[in-house]
Design a protein around this motif. Structure first.
Motif, mmCIF file in Angstrom:
data_model
loop_
_atom_site.group_PDB
_atom_site.id
_atom_site.type_symbol
_atom_site.label_atom_id
_atom_site.label_comp_id
_atom_site.label_asym_id
_atom_site.label_seq_id
_atom_site.Cartn_x
_atom_site.Cartn_y
_atom_site.Cartn_z
ATOM 1 N N ILE A 190 -0.902 9.604 -2.422
ATOM 2 C CA ILE A 190 -0.451 8.206 -1.876
ATOM 3 C C ILE A 190 0.943 7.998 -1.686
ATOM 4 O O ILE A 190 1.709 8.419 -2.286
ATOM 5 N N SER A 191 1.219 7.935 -0.323
ATOM 6 C CA SER A 191 2.741 8.018 0.035
ATOM 7 C C SER A 191 3.156 6.436 0.327
ATOM 8 O O SER A 191 4.270 6.307 0.668
ATOM 9 N N GLU A 192 2.391 5.609 0.234
ATOM 10 C CA GLU A 192 2.921 4.106 0.891
ATOM 11 C C GLU A 192 1.828 2.940 -0.254
ATOM 12 O O GLU A 192 0.829 3.318 -0.377
ATOM 13 N N GLN A 208 1.426 6.760 -10.868
ATOM 14 C CA GLN A 208 2.186 7.914 -11.099
ATOM 15 C C GLN A 208 1.757 9.268 -10.270
ATOM 16 O O GLN A 208 0.495 9.515 -9.918
ATOM 17 N N ALA A 209 2.669 10.135 -10.123
ATOM 18 C CA ALA A 209 2.542 11.387 -9.698
ATOM 19 C C ALA A 209 1.755 11.466 -8.490
ATOM 20 O O ALA A 209 0.618 11.922 -8.279
ATOM 21 N N ASN A 210 2.432 10.440 -7.676
ATOM 22 C CA ASN A 210 2.042 10.832 -5.972
ATOM 23 C C ASN A 210 2.950 11.125 -5.174
ATOM 24 O O ASN A 210 3.992 11.713 -5.492
ATOM 25 N N ARG A 211 3.003 10.392 -4.106
ATOM 26 C CA ARG A 211 4.273 10.875 -2.870
ATOM 27 C C ARG A 211 4.938 9.837 -2.535
ATOM 28 O O ARG A 211 5.241 9.651 -1.458
ATOM 29 N N LEU A 212 5.044 8.609 -3.273
ATOM 30 C CA LEU A 212 5.892 7.638 -2.836
ATOM 31 C C LEU A 212 7.337 7.859 -2.755
ATOM 32 O O LEU A 212 7.831 8.508 -3.542
ATOM 33 N N THR A 213 7.639 7.318 -1.697
ATOM 34 C CA THR A 213 9.412 7.436 -1.662
ATOM 35 C C THR A 213 10.060 6.041 -1.391
ATOM 36 O O THR A 213 11.230 5.965 -1.428
ATOM 37 N N SER A 214 9.083 4.996 -1.865
ATOM 38 C CA SER A 214 9.737 3.733 -1.686
ATOM 39 C C SER A 214 8.659 2.879 -2.407
ATOM 40 O O SER A 214 7.484 2.913 -2.606
ATOM 41 N N LEU A 215 9.335 1.756 -2.947
ATOM 42 C CA LEU A 215 8.434 0.679 -3.684
ATOM 43 C C LEU A 215 8.160 -0.370 -2.635
ATOM 44 O O LEU A 215 7.800 -1.412 -3.115
ATOM 45 N N SER A 216 8.709 -0.283 -1.450
ATOM 46 C CA SER A 216 8.241 -1.370 -0.330
ATOM 47 C C SER A 216 6.835 -1.756 -0.300
ATOM 48 O O SER A 216 5.849 -0.718 -0.400
ATOM 49 N N GLY A 217 6.354 -3.040 -0.734
ATOM 50 C CA GLY A 217 4.973 -3.251 -0.255
ATOM 51 C C GLY A 217 4.502 -4.028 -1.837
ATOM 52 O O GLY A 217 3.463 -4.675 -2.064
ATOM 53 N N ILE A 218 5.610 -3.619 -2.764
ATOM 54 C CA ILE A 218 5.199 -4.192 -4.389
ATOM 55 C C ILE A 218 5.290 -5.674 -4.399
ATOM 56 O O ILE A 218 4.868 -6.441 -5.279
ATOM 57 N N GLU A 219 6.212 -6.082 -3.466
ATOM 58 C CA GLU A 219 6.556 -7.598 -3.550
ATOM 59 C C GLU A 219 5.264 -8.232 -3.184
ATOM 60 O O GLU A 219 5.475 -9.707 -3.431
ATOM 61 N N GLU A 238 14.939 -1.926 -5.811
ATOM 62 C CA GLU A 238 15.448 -3.078 -5.354
ATOM 63 C C GLU A 238 14.255 -4.006 -5.017
ATOM 64 O O GLU A 238 14.161 -5.086 -5.200
ATOM 65 N N PRO A 239 13.149 -3.441 -4.296
ATOM 66 C CA PRO A 239 11.918 -4.178 -4.020
ATOM 67 C C PRO A 239 11.144 -4.832 -5.381
ATOM 68 O O PRO A 239 10.389 -5.691 -4.911
ATOM 69 N N LEU A 240 11.589 -4.670 -6.519
ATOM 70 C CA LEU A 240 10.940 -5.289 -7.541
ATOM 71 C C LEU A 240 11.541 -6.434 -7.839
ATOM 72 O O LEU A 240 11.087 -7.427 -8.743
#
Length: 334
Positions: A190-192, A208-219, A238-240
């Motif tokens: 998963i990347s997003e 965990q252990a995926n391909r995330l490059t950002s926490l954008s969307g967690i909001e 920062e997205p947290l």
């Protein structure tokens, strides 16, 4: 089956061997938070060495050669199906068939009283034939070959879904699961973070252990209380800023050098930040000193620890006097 009884890499499914000796012991939900991803050079697809049916969907197509004869003609097929006596269909509420050779979900359509289904450690490639099992509230499909989250839309009673250690590339197909409380997607592709906004009951999320490059969307999940995103490529927290109900936060093994984004997370109790890029004790104190509920922190493997390992623990204790546990070692509070 509870989370404590399970295993897999980056999921909740057992207390297997973790690679970090100071990984947190347990969370409120009973999970120990261990990554279970070996820190050493490994094949990207080790299953190819031992699994004759392995195929990598990202690989180029293999040239097909017609066989001269069908060597398996007349032989029993290898595929394992689910065969249960029909007399159980009106009474069975929990089914565990993990660690078999099951390739297809079939034969369960009439088992409409099922509440828990565990088909972990099998050879499933697709989620099918479950739409009639509308009373299901727990699903465990860990360590299979599932590449897409599909055919779950009608299972609106689900509160726990575990799909760790599969081949999933995208979070999709769960928008209708508004009662879902725990979602485990560790060790996928998963990347997003997306398609999560309708999961208003979700409290625990593990990617965990995926391909995330950002926490954008967690909001879109301000109600989260536990978040596990270790072993990705996330550079910023920062997205947290809007996830003010977080109690447990695991972002180990990410290229994170700043704690900016955590300033208003006053409910934090556990922070697991081992093997990141934090190099300033003042940064730790600035963001976390006012967190009265904070009980344990993990900063081992960061520059703040590697640059001065002898004084490191004492400096953390001085910066965060409310903390009772630093890197798995208990300390005197105050």
């Amino acid at each position: 089956m509870s989370a404590e009884d399970q295993t897999p890499n980056g999921s909740a499914h057992t207390n297997g061997t973790g690679s970090k000796p100071s990984t947190p012991q347990s969370s409120k939900s009973g999970w120990d938070g261990k990554l279970r991803v070996n820190k050493q050079a490994v094949l990207a697809n080790p299953e190819a060495l031992s699994d004759p049916d392995y195929s990598d969907e990202d690989a180029p197509p293999v040239e097909q050669i017609d066989a001269d004869e069908d060597l398996l003609e007349g032989e029993e097929p290898e595929t394992e199906h689910i065969e249960l006596p029909s007399t159980c269909s009106s009474a069975l509420v929990e089914l565990e068939l993990y660690d078999n050779l099951i390739k297809h979900i079939d034969g369960l359509e009439d088992f409409t009283e099922l509440r828990s289904l565990d088909l972990s450690y099998n050879k499933l490639k697709h989620i099918k034939n479950v739409s009639t099992l509308k009373k299901l509230d727990h699903i465990y499909f860990v360590q299979n070959r599932i590449s897409a989250i599909e055919n779950l839309e009608q299972l609106t009673e689900l509160v726990y879904l575990e799909l760790g250690a599969n081949r999933i590339k995208e979070i999709a197909g769960i928008e209708t699961l508004t009662k879902l409380q725990s979602l485990w997607l560790g060790q996928n592709k998963i990347s997003e973070l997306k398609n999560l906004s309708t999961l208003t009951s979700l409290r625990t999320l593990s990617i965990q252990a995926n391909r995330l490059t950002s926490l954008s969307g967690i909001e879109t999940l301000p109600q989260l209380t536990e978040l596990y995103v270790s072993d990705n490529r996330i550079p910023s927290l920062e997205p947290l800023a809007q996830n003010t109900k977080l109690e447990i936060l695991d972002f180990q093994s990410n290229p994170i050098s700043s704690l900016t984004g955590l300033e208003n997370l006053t409910e934090l109790e556990n922070i697991w930040a081992s093997s990141c890029e934090i190099e300033d004790f003042q940064e730790i104190e600035r963001v976390l000193r006012d967190k009265k509920k904070l009980e344990e922190v993990y900063f081992e493997g960061n520059p703040v620890q590697k640059s001065g390992p002898v004084l490191y623990r004492n400096k953390v204790r001085l910066a965060l006097p409310q903390v009772s546990k630093i890197d798995a070692a208990y300390v005197k509070v105050g």
